[in-house]
Design an enzyme around this catalytic site. Sequence first.
Site, PDB file in Angstrom:
ATOM      1  N   HIS A   1      43.312  -6.340  -0.561  1.00  0.00           N
ATOM      2  CA  HIS A   1      44.612  -6.141   0.095  1.00  0.00           C
ATOM      3  C   HIS A   1      45.654  -5.753  -0.956  1.00  0.00           C
ATOM      4  O   HIS A   1      45.789  -6.434  -1.974  1.00  0.00           O
ATOM      5  CB  HIS A   1      45.035  -7.408   0.823  1.00  0.00           C
ATOM      6  CG  HIS A   1      44.345  -7.563   2.137  1.00  0.00           C
ATOM      7  ND1 HIS A   1      43.021  -7.892   2.234  1.00  0.00           N
ATOM      8  CD2 HIS A   1      44.794  -7.407   3.400  1.00  0.00           C
ATOM      9  CE1 HIS A   1      42.690  -7.932   3.518  1.00  0.00           C
ATOM     10  NE2 HIS A   1      43.745  -7.642   4.244  1.00  0.00           N
TER      11      HIS A   1
ATOM     12  N   LYS B   1      53.757 -11.492  11.928  1.00  0.00           N
ATOM     13  CA  LYS B   1      54.511 -10.268  12.234  1.00  0.00           C
ATOM     14  C   LYS B   1      54.757 -10.159  13.735  1.00  0.00           C
ATOM     15  O   LYS B   1      55.767  -9.653  14.188  1.00  0.00           O
ATOM     16  CB  LYS B   1      53.719  -9.048  11.728  1.00  0.00           C
ATOM     17  CG  LYS B   1      54.395  -7.719  11.964  1.00  0.00           C
ATOM     18  CD  LYS B   1      53.864  -6.655  11.026  1.00  0.00           C
ATOM     19  CE  LYS B   1      52.541  -6.068  11.467  1.00  0.00           C
ATOM     20  NZ  LYS B   1      52.592  -5.207  12.643  1.00  0.00           N
TER      21      LYS B   1
HETATM   22  P1  PGA Z   1      45.064  -6.500   7.367  1.00  0.00           P
HETATM   23  O1  PGA Z   1      45.490  -7.810   6.645  1.00  0.00           O
HETATM   24  O2  PGA Z   1      46.271  -5.622   7.427  1.00  0.00           O
HETATM   25  O3  PGA Z   1      44.011  -5.991   6.461  1.00  0.00           O
HETATM   26  O4  PGA Z   1      44.556  -6.918   8.686  1.00  0.00           O
HETATM   27  C1  PGA Z   1      46.528  -8.505   7.102  1.00  0.00           C
HETATM   28  C2  PGA Z   1      47.092  -9.205   5.915  1.00  0.00           C
HETATM   29  O5  PGA Z   1      46.386  -9.961   5.278  1.00  0.00           O
HETATM   30  O6  PGA Z   1      48.264  -8.970   5.652  1.00  0.00           O
END
Ligand code: PGA
Length: 906
Positions: free
Chosen positions: A148, A573
């Site tokens: 990420h 979110k």
């Molecule tokens: P994703 O992860 O966008 O890969 O689903 C969400 C995050 O961990 O912010």
Amino acid sequence: MPLRHSFAPMTQSLPDQLRATVRFLGRILGDVIRAEDGEAVFSQIEEIRQASVAFHREGTPEAARVMADRLAGLSLPDTVRFAHSFAVFLQITNIAEDQIQRRRGRAGDARADTLAGALRALKADGVGTEAVAELLRTALIAPVITAHPSEVRRKSVLDRQSAIAYDLDLFDHARSDVERAGIERELVRQVSIFWRTRLLRSVRIAVSDEIENAVSYFDRSFLAELPRLYAHWRDVMGGEDLPSFLRVGSWVGGDRDGNPYVTAQVMRQALMRQSRAALRMYLERIHALGAELSMSVRLADVTPGLQALADHSHDESPHRSDEPYRRALTGIYARLAATYPGLTGEAPPRPSSKAAEPYDSPQALKADLQTVLDSLLQKHGPAFAAGPLPDLIRAVDVFGFHLATLDMRQNSSVHARVVAELLKTAGVCDDYEALDEPARCELLTKELGHGRLLATPFANYSEETARELETLAMAADVKRRYGPEAIRAYIVSNTQSVSDLLEVYLLLKEVGLYRPGDAPSAEIFAEPLFETIEDLRAASKTMARYLSLPLIRKLLVQPGLQEVMIGYSDSNKDGSYLTSTWELHKASRALCAVVGGEGLRLQLFHGRGGAVGRGGGSSFEALLAQPQGTVHGRIRITEQGEVVANKYADPEIARQSLETLTAGVVLASLRRQAADELAAPHSKAMDALARTAMGAYRALVYETPGFVDYFYAATPISEIADLNIGSRPTSRQATRSIQGLRAIPWVFSWSQSRAMAPGWFGFGSAVEKGGVSMAQLRELNEVWPFFQSMLANMEMVLAKSDLAIAGRYAGLVEDRALADHVFGEIRAEWERTHAALLEITGQSQLLEKNPDLAAVIRSRLPYIDPLNHLQIELIRRRRRGDEDEAVREGIHLTINGVAAGLRNTG
Ligand code: PGA
């Protein structure tokens, strides 16, 4: 009312050691700048630093003006250099902080967050060591490293940080002034390199870089440290060897959701690189053991097993003819070296001169090593029960030939399209996507009941379908080569229904990873990821329907468990911090009941990031705050972005992090949670709070006309998109909607602009309008670890937020009425939240009861704030059309520095 909130007074000092280390490194950096760039440059930076410190200490308009004047007086090149200098300083501060953590870690088993600490706490509860051993027999604890994109540091920067940390350690242990002077010279050299190292990536990071990065952590901090931990735990457990319950996972090269660059070839490459790291380490260790175990048959006996191994080794060297251990190890080395090319695609670093048959599995290698160990134990005694050979055997047990278990992940919408195309091409169903859920499930279960396949080599599939089929075929190949543990789980992002999971089995069936029949079986299991508030609320019902299908019941008999992943960022979110935290908690409980009700074990997989708005915060506290019964020895947790380096770049800190995780799981599983039972009567209160928080949050984010424009103007979201910090695009869709935006850039942007709304927005309204009395809120905070942990995280975020600065970002919005309205809402909610938090916790200012953290944060703000001010000015210039490359560089440097200063921002 002043917008700049105050902490516990400035005179409350930073813990002394930390302050001393920061000053020490700060002085070295100052000397380097002075020596290399001259006195004038040094003075310019130093004056701004002093002005900022003075402003933070005094908080007067005069101090603010002095600081603003100094910043305004910088030319563009000076601005860039200044941003670089503060970013470097903040990175160095982080090294000092980690240094303190390392020292703290050396308190070893005296700490509460160790296995020994957990045993002590449990003993006080009447739970003995045997219960812990019993739990760990069927446990699985797995940190899962992901790519990420929230790590702004380049590998060169991380390496420099490691080198400086290493020198600081040496400095700590130096025995004389002469030695210290030598180490200080080396520190100056390292800081000098750091000062001249580019902080920004000039090209976008590729998946292959992400793979190399992940493997470097495995190499540095897992391969050697995990066996050491197990060896230590053996002593802690009074000589009992624990099974290999702590393992490592990875998403790097397997997570395809929204990342078109993760292909079948990339998945293969990930396994090749992982395997290479593991096999190299085994080869080195075997070689070293061969050098060490020089016992001669003339002086000591061996077991028949060892003798046979030595005789089969084809080692005819006359020098070793009487040294059966060496001969046996030469044979093992030769076989592993023969295994190496097939798994890594290259020749071993030190080939063997003997032709040998490759190992077909890590178990076969382990069995040979065990034969050597058995002989040593029988003939030489228990001293051999610890040391390099048992460590190596443990490593093979934990890491096999694959090193880390790779998860596959894709979005449910992709599966639906691919399945639809396959069904259509095979003439089974013309429009699968038009079917309703019951019809989809009926069709899928039917298809999963027989052996006929859908895909044909003669069809001309869409690019998406072809790519997915290729990846699936590669998954089957990877499992064949690297063993069953190489891939176990297929995570389905955005799971909303039973068919989302069945579709995955249909796809797995195409490549033989799902086999139909009376007792259907699978080699990879479909696992839902629930990530919106609505989906979390429905999660237990969805799973109840899924698990009630006869086909699924039969399929899950053998593993006996079902993993469910829950997403922290996206639920936040979607519905706000408070709501997401509560809904995750409730969903965990409900899932535990449903899965347990089907006679299966639940394994929760927590998808959390570093920032509080993405589930960040102390893992230990988070584990202790889990609802009773939901952990029970089995858990997987993502480790993402900047958290990976913070926890695992340094081997010593890595060992601590892994031990903390383990201690947390043991305590969460076995501790009597008197307080947790109180949760039931308080659930209603939490429901009311969560509802109100979500209402307030959604009113702002999803129902305020023009909010998206505000967000895009009042945060550096667009600038973050080209920071080059990750291989995947920032949005899943090419729109500007908040729904389509990925959670990382969303949270990251709010952090940079210091409003940090994802970490707190909605809480103030919930307290004010949720209908829960202050007395009850205080009680929740007193008795409930879940509530305490939520408030503690929120408090940290509030302490790092700064509404005065956020207000200046709002100044970037051209539509003034929109800016005033939205920022007005943010400010009012911040005030409500701040007041509510202080009232519940009985403090007169933030972090009053946590002076150490207050001091750490406060010491950084004078360095972070000027970067924010410069960032705003540079963004304004850029958006007005200034294409100067230095402007872009300046913005990115300030982003880099602010992220370094806030630490958990992404
Ligand atoms: P994703 O992860 O966008 O890969 O689903 C969400 C995050 O961990 O912010």
